[in-house]
Design a protein around this motif. Structure first.
Motif, PDB file in Angstrom:
ATOM      1  N   THR A  66      -8.155  -6.382  -8.267  1.00 14.26           N
ATOM      2  CA  THR A  66      -8.717  -5.685  -7.100  1.00 14.26           C
ATOM      3  C   THR A  66      -9.666  -4.541  -7.464  1.00 14.26           C
ATOM      4  OG1 THR A  66      -6.645  -4.476  -7.046  1.00 14.26           O
ATOM      5  CG2 THR A  66      -6.907  -6.227  -5.435  1.00 14.26           C
ATOM      6  N   ILE A 181      -0.449  -3.387  -8.645  1.00 17.27           N
ATOM      7  CA  ILE A 181      -1.337  -2.934  -7.568  1.00 17.27           C
ATOM      8  C   ILE A 181      -2.792  -3.352  -7.809  1.00 17.27           C
ATOM      9  CG2 ILE A 181      -1.849  -0.564  -8.365  1.00 17.27           C
ATOM     10  CD1 ILE A 181      -1.232   0.228  -5.371  1.00 17.27           C
ATOM     11  N   PRO A 215      -5.342   3.053  -9.663  1.00 19.12           N
ATOM     12  CA  PRO A 215      -4.285   3.442  -8.725  1.00 19.12           C
ATOM     13  C   PRO A 215      -2.906   3.395  -9.384  1.00 19.12           C
ATOM     14  CG  PRO A 215      -5.279   1.324  -8.118  1.00 19.12           C
ATOM     15  CD  PRO A 215      -6.127   1.914  -9.176  1.00 19.12           C
ATOM     16  N   ARG A 216      -2.087   4.356  -9.008  1.00 21.85           N
ATOM     17  CA  ARG A 216      -0.703   4.507  -9.458  1.00 21.85           C
ATOM     18  C   ARG A 216      -0.549   4.905 -10.922  1.00 21.85           C
ATOM     19  NH1 ARG A 216       2.771   1.404  -5.719  1.00 21.85           N
ATOM     20  NH2 ARG A 216       1.943   2.192  -3.750  1.00 21.85           N
ATOM     21  N   HIS A 244     -14.810   4.050  -8.713  1.00 19.56           N
ATOM     22  CA  HIS A 244     -14.407   3.741  -7.334  1.00 19.56           C
ATOM     23  C   HIS A 244     -15.672   3.563  -6.503  1.00 19.56           C
ATOM     24  CE1 HIS A 244     -11.590   3.198  -4.207  1.00 19.56           C
ATOM     25  NE2 HIS A 244     -12.075   4.185  -3.475  1.00 19.56           N
ATOM     26  N   GLN A 252     -11.782  -3.229  -3.764  1.00 19.10           N
ATOM     27  CA  GLN A 252     -11.157  -1.917  -3.969  1.00 19.10           C
ATOM     28  C   GLN A 252     -10.622  -1.344  -2.659  1.00 19.10           C
ATOM     29  OE1 GLN A 252     -14.116   0.445  -5.971  1.00 19.10           O
ATOM     30  NE2 GLN A 252     -13.719  -0.521  -7.944  1.00 19.10           N
ATOM     31  N   ARG A 253     -11.024  -1.978  -1.543  1.00 17.80           N
ATOM     32  CA  ARG A 253     -10.478  -1.525  -0.249  1.00 17.80           C
ATOM     33  C   ARG A 253      -9.075  -2.057  -0.031  1.00 17.80           C
ATOM     34  NH1 ARG A 253     -15.917  -2.924   3.246  1.00 17.80           N
ATOM     35  NH2 ARG A 253     -17.313  -1.730   1.928  1.00 17.80           N
ATOM     36  N   TYR A 255      -6.455  -1.503  -1.820  1.00 21.15           N
ATOM     37  CA  TYR A 255      -5.367  -0.546  -2.038  1.00 21.15           C
ATOM     38  C   TYR A 255      -5.709   0.779  -1.365  1.00 21.15           C
ATOM     39  CZ  TYR A 255      -8.338  -0.132  -6.233  1.00 21.15           C
ATOM     40  OH  TYR A 255      -9.392  -0.060  -7.087  1.00 21.15           O
ATOM     41  N   ASP A 256      -4.665   1.529  -1.186  1.00 18.92           N
ATOM     42  CA  ASP A 256      -4.791   2.798  -0.483  1.00 18.92           C
ATOM     43  C   ASP A 256      -5.436   3.828  -1.413  1.00 18.92           C
ATOM     44  OD1 ASP A 256      -4.373   5.199   0.798  1.00 18.92           O
ATOM     45  OD2 ASP A 256      -2.444   4.546   1.642  1.00 18.92           O
ATOM     46  N   GLU A 257      -6.449   4.517  -0.918  1.00 20.22           N
ATOM     47  CA  GLU A 257      -7.121   5.509  -1.757  1.00 20.22           C
ATOM     48  C   GLU A 257      -6.171   6.640  -2.158  1.00 20.22           C
ATOM     49  OE1 GLU A 257     -10.971   6.740  -0.530  1.00 20.22           O
ATOM     50  OE2 GLU A 257     -11.735   4.681  -0.575  1.00 20.22           O
ATOM     51  N   ASN A 258      -5.078   6.798  -1.377  1.00 14.27           N
ATOM     52  CA  ASN A 258      -4.099   7.831  -1.737  1.00 14.27           C
ATOM     53  C   ASN A 258      -3.379   7.487  -3.034  1.00 14.27           C
ATOM     54  OD1 ASN A 258      -4.598   9.408   0.509  1.00 14.27           O
ATOM     55  ND2 ASN A 258      -3.293   8.081   1.774  1.00 14.27           N
ATOM     56  N   ASP A 259      -3.460   6.218  -3.441  1.00 18.58           N
ATOM     57  CA  ASP A 259      -2.829   5.820  -4.702  1.00 18.58           C
ATOM     58  C   ASP A 259      -3.673   6.200  -5.918  1.00 18.58           C
ATOM     59  OD1 ASP A 259      -0.484   4.653  -3.756  1.00 18.58           O
ATOM     60  OD2 ASP A 259      -1.562   2.830  -3.174  1.00 18.58           O
TER      61      ASP A 259
END
Ligand code: SF4
Length: 454
Positions: A66, A181, A215-216, A244, A252-253, A255-259
């Motif tokens: 992703t 993820i 992410p993560r 990003h 890339q959309r 997953y949550d950008e908060n990750d």
């Protein structure tokens, strides 16, 4: 230790400078007649003197990672292999007819996508057909991008017979949660196994691509990924900053950008990992690349022979790159062209016996000179300013360089610009000082977007 205020100040959107001018400044549909004339002239000039580079883009992947910003086609249907390889050969034969002498291939890179999506037998057929009408340079440098999940002993054995000695594995991250993820499940065992196979097959240089900022990722997880990587002792490590760019890489959309780690965390990931690489004997070549002192890339860097092109840093010195395949880029020395990015268009143009080029750029003398400044900085860490560019340099380049000198990134002495040890961390930014084309767009809304430098 690099001061944090510098890392923050220079964490800007800047290109990786594998070309100058960079791709967003190229124009749609260059004049094909001019391109063909340029191709022939430069081929004649460079083939015998240096040999040529060949890049073959193999776009298929079985599943979508992703985070990916590459040009790829996701499919599990391996029947696509034959049609695609026939198209590549069609393109190769068209170019071969434009070459007045036998091409001498010095550098060959199979990139993707996932080149090891293709069976060893199909890749063998492709390479046989390429080499049937080409010579091989005595100092050849042949390399492939391998996926740890599908590179087989058969691939490695066959490639070794053709003279491949370098392999680059897309590793990205060893952590299972990060892999989940980004949808790239790749057990450490697979990385280890394929690395051992590559070495047993006679590959002398193994590279791992890693990404920080995914992410993560956490400080703990990235530290473990780096230590697990060092344990396998790849000869080279490309440690890329996650770009990003959801406006371009739509997956890339997913997953949550908060990750995503914060910019501060990302900086920590970078400095921590860099320290670990250096403490384990790796040398910082620049622009995200680390290499063991025994590797050719480091030797080329030490001897001032390092080069940079669309394949990144390289030790081989050719001035003519032919790219084959969907979205592939060619560089004749005075012109860049990029093939159509859409597979159906790529096939369509070839079926009409047309070269599948979509966009490109013809360099003028100023472009050539400023490209050389950028190459000097990125490959040799220094450059000499030409008096003929006095006005352009004073107006566009020196103000930025003087600020960098005050920050300890460069030393300006007479006409020579030297990158300091601290400045090595910011090569992209220093190159950007010479990017006249990029500066034209500085305050415009249609300014091209790039990933951040760190
Ligand atoms: S990261 Fe590599 S394997 Fe994954 S989708 Fe992109 S090109 Fe394919």
């Amino acid at each position: 230790m690099i001061p944090e205020y510098l890392l923050k100040k220079y964490d800007r959107e800047v290109p990786r400078y594998t070309s100058y001018p960079t791709v967003p400044f190229w124009k749609e549909m260059p004049d094909k007649g001019n391109y063909i004339a340029d191709f022939k002239t430069n081929f004649n000039q460079y083939n015998t003197a240096y040999g040529i580079s060949l890049y073959i883009h193999l776009p298929f992947c079985e599943s979508l990672c992703t985070y990916c910003g590459c040009n790829k086609v996701i499919t599990a249907n391996h029947r696509v292999e034959e049609k695609y390889l026939n198209a590549i050969l069609n393109e190769w034969y068209q170019y071969r007819r434009l070459m007045p002498a036998t091409p001498i291939i010095r550098q060959l890179h199979l990139g993707g996508g996932t080149p090891t999506f293709f069976s060893a037998d199909n890749l063998r057929r492709l390479l046989n057909c390429i080499f049937d009408i080409a010579d091989i340079h005595p100092e050849r440098e042949f390399s492939i991008e391998g996926h740890p999940n599908n590179t087989t002993k058969a691939h490695l054995k066959m490639l070794h017979l053709f003279g491949f000695r370098r392999i680059s594995f897309g590793v990205q991250d060893h952590d299972p949660e990060v892999q989940r993820i980004i949808n790239r499940i790749q057990p450490y065992e697979n990385v280890k196994k394929t690395t051992v196979w590559a070495r047993e097959s006679g590959f002398s240089s193994v590279n791992y691509d890693l990404i920080y900022g995914l992410p993560r990722q956490t400080e703990k997880s990235i530290e473990k990924t780096v230590l697990d990587t060092i344990a396998l002792r790849p000869d080279r490590i490309a440690f890329y900053s996650y770009a990003h760019i959801p406006w371009k890489a739509r997956s890339q959309r997913l997953y949550d950008e908060n990750d995503l780690p914060s910019p501060e965390q990302k900086l920590k990931f970078y400095t921590l990992s860099r320290e670990l690489f250096l403490a384990s004997g790796y040398k910082d070549i620049g622009m995200d690349h680390f290499a063991l002192p025994s590797d050719d890339l480091y030797k080329a860097y030490k001897d001032g022979r390092l080069q940079r092109n669309f394949m990144g840093y390289t030790a081989a010195h050719t001035r003519f790159l032919l790219g084959l395949g969907v979205s592939a880029i060619s560089d004749t020395g005075t012109a860049y062209v990029q093939n159509d990015k859409k597979l159906s268009n790529y096939y369509g143009r070839l079926n009409d016996s047309e070269l599948p080029v979509l966009k490109g750029y013809f360099l003028n003398q100023t472009d050539v000179s400023f490209r050389q400044y950028i190459l000097d900085i990125s490959c040799r860490g220094k450059t000499r300013l030409h008096p003929g560019h006095k006005d352009l340099l004073e107006k566009n380049v020196l103000p930025e360089l003087k600020e960098m000198e005050a920050d300890g990134l460069v030393i300006i002495q007479n006409k020579e610009i030297k990158v300091t040890e601290t400045g090595r961390m910011f090569l992209r930014n220093i190159c950007h000082a010479f990017d006249l084309k990029g500066k034209l767009y500085k305050n415009r809304d249609d300014k091209p977007k790039f990933s951040k430098s760190i």
